[in-house]
Design a protein around this motif. Structure first.
Motif, short mmCIF file in Angstrom:
data_model
loop_
_atom_site.label_atom_id
_atom_site.label_comp_id
_atom_site.label_asym_id
_atom_site.label_seq_id
_atom_site.Cartn_x
_atom_site.Cartn_y
_atom_site.Cartn_z
N MET A 185 15.97 8.58 -8.02
CA MET A 185 14.92 7.77 -7.27
C MET A 185 14.89 6.56 -8.22
O MET A 185 14.39 6.66 -9.51
N ARG A 186 14.67 5.25 -7.59
CA ARG A 186 13.79 4.20 -8.15
C ARG A 186 12.90 3.63 -7.31
O ARG A 186 12.98 3.53 -5.99
N VAL A 187 12.10 2.61 -7.79
CA VAL A 187 11.08 1.95 -6.91
C VAL A 187 11.97 0.63 -6.42
O VAL A 187 12.65 -0.09 -7.07
N ARG A 188 12.04 0.52 -4.83
CA ARG A 188 12.66 -0.53 -4.23
C ARG A 188 11.41 -1.70 -4.22
O ARG A 188 11.81 -3.03 -4.35
N SER A 189 10.45 -1.55 -3.85
CA SER A 189 9.17 -2.16 -3.78
C SER A 189 7.79 -1.61 -3.80
O SER A 189 7.77 -0.44 -3.58
N LEU A 190 6.85 -2.35 -4.39
CA LEU A 190 5.44 -1.82 -4.27
C LEU A 190 4.72 -2.39 -3.20
O LEU A 190 4.75 -3.57 -2.81
N HIS A 191 3.96 -1.72 -2.62
CA HIS A 191 3.22 -2.36 -1.39
C HIS A 191 2.21 -3.43 -2.16
O HIS A 191 1.70 -3.21 -3.21
N PRO A 192 1.55 -4.27 -1.33
CA PRO A 192 0.84 -5.32 -1.61
C PRO A 192 -0.46 -4.64 -2.27
O PRO A 192 -1.00 -3.93 -1.80
#
Length: 243
Positions: A185-192
């Protein structure tokens, strides 16, 4: 207009079906349900939606066709369905648990049971919606495997990997995927407004986080109007337990 965290999550879930074509979307939960209808109204007009039984419906919930069980099964077993489920536990390879907490012989807590999770994950694309990102959900090892992750699918061979794909995991903090060399698993995006440190602290295993970290896109004005005025005027998206 400023979008709420829940509205960003709706769009992030909808993106799982972007360009999907004429496949069956099976969202489970309020936010995924709104998201699938949003995708149908915007960038995935060919998406098939159902009432959960045998009727194909449009984004407004009006009947537009019939889906007998035999046709439903042909979609499920042939890779032409994309389900978005929940998870009580997920590990770094995407193994999911919705059955029990603790030793399955004497569980501390009984949950839904295995249900259709193995068939879902091995026969068509699967995504997950997690309203509260926490170390209790993102664990080093799940107590029982229900949904099959990348490590177990690979170990089972070609028959298990033909349609196996975990497209993404959407939480109240981030969008995650498995597009890493070892399928962890990896971070695709962080929420604002969310930091990488917050996500690390809320995850019970080492998580791949790219530099720089992309930010989850916010809804367009058109999408926001659809969410607030057409798809969810009662604001149910804001009540799904987001932290």
């Amino acid at each position: 207009m400023t979008a709420t965290r829940a509205e960003c999550c709706v769009v992030a879930c909808a993106e799982a079906w972007r360009g999907a074509g004429e496949i069956l979307a099976s969202p489970m939960g309020t936010v995924p349900g709104i998201a699938a209808r949003l995708a149908r109204l915007t960038f995935s007009p060919g998406l098939l939606l159902t009432d959960g039984e045998a009727t194909l419906v449009d984004a407004a919930g009006e009947a537009e066709g019939w889906l007998p069980y035999r046709w439903h099964l042909s979609l499920v077993t042939g890779g032409r369905r994309h389900v978005m489920m929940g998870a009580a536990q997920l590990d770094r390879y995407g193994n999911q648990n919705i059955s029990c907490i603790g030793d399955w012989k004497r569980p501390v807590r009984q949950l839904l049971g295995v249900r259709g999770a193995p068939v879902n994950t091995l026969n068509h694309p699967t995504s997950y919606w997690i309203p509260r990102h926490s170390p209790r959900v993102f664990v080093p090892r799940v107590d029982m495997v229900c949904g099959v992750g990348y490590d177990r699918a690979a170990a089972a061979g070609p028959s298990a990997t033909r349609f196996h794909r975990i497209a993404r995991v959407v939480t109240d903090l981030a969008v995650l995927d498995f597009e890493s060399p070892d399928r962890t698993m990896r971070v695709r995006s962080l929420h604002p407004g969310v930091t990488a440190g917050q996500v690390r602290a809320a995850t019970g295993f080492e998580l791949r986080i790219p530099e720089p970290v992309p930010v989850t896109r916010e809804p367009t004005a058109h999408e926001l109007r659809l969410i607030r005025e057409v798809l969810d005027p009662e604001g149910l998206r804001e009540r799904e337990g987001l932290s």
